[in-house]
Design a protein around this motif. Structure first.
Motif, PDB file in Angstrom:
ATOM      1  N   TYR A 125      -6.636   8.078   0.253  1.00  0.00           N
ATOM      2  CA  TYR A 125      -5.860   7.124   1.370  1.00  0.00           C
ATOM      3  C   TYR A 125      -7.088   6.753   2.232  1.00  0.00           C
ATOM      4  O   TYR A 125      -7.340   4.799   2.490  1.00  0.00           O
ATOM      5  CB  TYR A 125      -4.899   7.144   2.316  1.00  0.00           C
ATOM      6  N   THR A 127      -2.900   1.061  -6.241  1.00  0.00           N
ATOM      7  CA  THR A 127      -2.189   0.239  -5.409  1.00  0.00           C
ATOM      8  C   THR A 127      -2.906  -0.340  -3.921  1.00  0.00           C
ATOM      9  O   THR A 127      -2.804  -2.115  -3.749  1.00  0.00           O
ATOM     10  CB  THR A 127      -1.281   0.822  -5.232  1.00  0.00           C
ATOM     11  N   ASN A 128      -3.507   0.265  -3.520  1.00  0.00           N
ATOM     12  CA  ASN A 128      -4.524  -0.147  -2.565  1.00  0.00           C
ATOM     13  C   ASN A 128      -5.575  -0.598  -2.378  1.00  0.00           C
ATOM     14  O   ASN A 128      -5.665  -1.846  -1.211  1.00  0.00           O
ATOM     15  CB  ASN A 128      -4.429   0.912  -1.394  1.00  0.00           C
ATOM     16  N   GLY A 174       0.917  -1.246  -0.076  1.00  0.00           N
ATOM     17  CA  GLY A 174      -0.030  -0.096   0.100  1.00  0.00           C
ATOM     18  C   GLY A 174       0.506   1.580   0.262  1.00  0.00           C
ATOM     19  O   GLY A 174       1.847   1.156   0.707  1.00  0.00           O
ATOM     20  N   SER A 199      -9.633   4.474  -0.171  1.00  0.00           N
ATOM     21  CA  SER A 199      -9.268   3.051  -0.586  1.00  0.00           C
ATOM     22  C   SER A 199      -9.131   2.323   0.386  1.00  0.00           C
ATOM     23  O   SER A 199      -9.695   0.780   0.148  1.00  0.00           O
ATOM     24  CB  SER A 199      -7.510   2.809  -0.920  1.00  0.00           C
ATOM     25  N   LYS A 200      -8.596   3.093   1.743  1.00  0.00           N
ATOM     26  CA  LYS A 200      -8.561   1.391   2.719  1.00  0.00           C
ATOM     27  C   LYS A 200      -9.934   1.208   3.837  1.00  0.00           C
ATOM     28  O   LYS A 200     -10.982   0.347   3.853  1.00  0.00           O
ATOM     29  CB  LYS A 200      -8.208   2.272   4.550  1.00  0.00           C
TER      30      LYS A 200
END
Length: 255
Positions: free
Chosen positions: A152, A110-111, A89, A155-156
């Motif tokens: 971020y 990516t994440n 990540g 994405s999480k």
């Protein structure tokens, strides 16, 4: 490790396994007898930590062909992947008005996309066996929004949604899907973030680091081995009823 180690004969794959949380999890799994494949974009980083049951393979989680080929090669060498740890990540933040589409898409690729592609490539091996564990490394940012880190956090959050959906889709089968949600962990990411925060705000690096320490409820950075211990719990005996969970590792209640 002995012949009766908990994970003897199991093949685990850990993305972003060359440093930080991923490496701590890889070592913990290997210590329990697992054959561990670690991936990352730099083969030199992976080679430096390989050995003692850990095998490095360069892979870009953003690239479907790279993921599929690398996982296929790992399966050919070490058997079906029964423990999948999507950990790779990017932890970077920008205010929304300073976030361009390229930055947003790279975080998501990516994440979130990377986790999806990795899980998808590993699932057939689990379905051909009678046991499987997927442990995604999310964040407390997957449970509550963090200021200045919209991409971020999104994405999480998405990663936890993926894990919860998979747990429902395979309910009652011998596979579980869970997410670990750490606060700030003492890894190179924190070192990089302290520099970024200091540059952006003008505060000292020491104060920037303290800002992250204070964000954890118990006022200290979490050790990567603490996250690894939680991962071992999720693959250990009696873990089959822990499914679809987002488990906080943050020193207290955060969401």
């Amino acid at each position: 490790m002995t012949d009766d180690a908990m994970l003897t004969s199991k093949h685990a794959l850990v993305t972003g396994g060359g440093t930080g949380i991923g490496l701590a999890i890889a070592r913990a799994l290997a210590n329990e007898g697992a054959k561990v494949t670690i991936t990352g974009r730099g083969q030199d980083v992976l080679d430096a930590v390989s050995g003692a049951g850990i095998h490095g393979a360069a892979m870009d989680v953003r690239d479907e062909a790279s993921v599929n080929d690398t996982v296929a090669n790992a399966i050919s060498a070490r058997g079906p992947v029964q423990i999948c740890v999507p950990n790779a990540g990017i932890a970077e933040g920008h205010s929304v008005h300073k976030t361009n589409l390229s930055f947003w898409r790279n975080i998501m690729a990516t994440n979130l996309d990377g986790a999806f592609l990795t899980i998808k490539a590993c699932l057939p091996g689990m379905r051909d066996t009678d046991w499987g564990r997927v442990i995604a490394i999310s964040s407390i940012a997957g449970l509550r929004g963090l200021p200045g880190a919209a991409a971020y956090s999104a994405s999480k959050h998405g990663l936890i949604g993926l894990i919860r959906s998979l747990s429902e889709e395979y309910m009652g089968q011998p596979y579980t899907f869970n997410a670990l949600c750490p606060g700030y962990v003492d890894t190179p990411i924190v070192d990089r973030n302290q520099d970024t925060i200091a540059q952006r705000t003008g505060m000292t690096k020491e104060n920037a680091r303290q800002l992250m320490i204070d964000a954890n409820r118990h006022k200290r950075l979490i050790d990567a081995d603490e996250v690894a211990a939680a991962a071992l719990w999720l693959v250990g005996p009696g873990s089959h009823s822990i499914n679809g969970q987002a488990i906080q590792i943050a020193g207290g209640q955060t969401a």
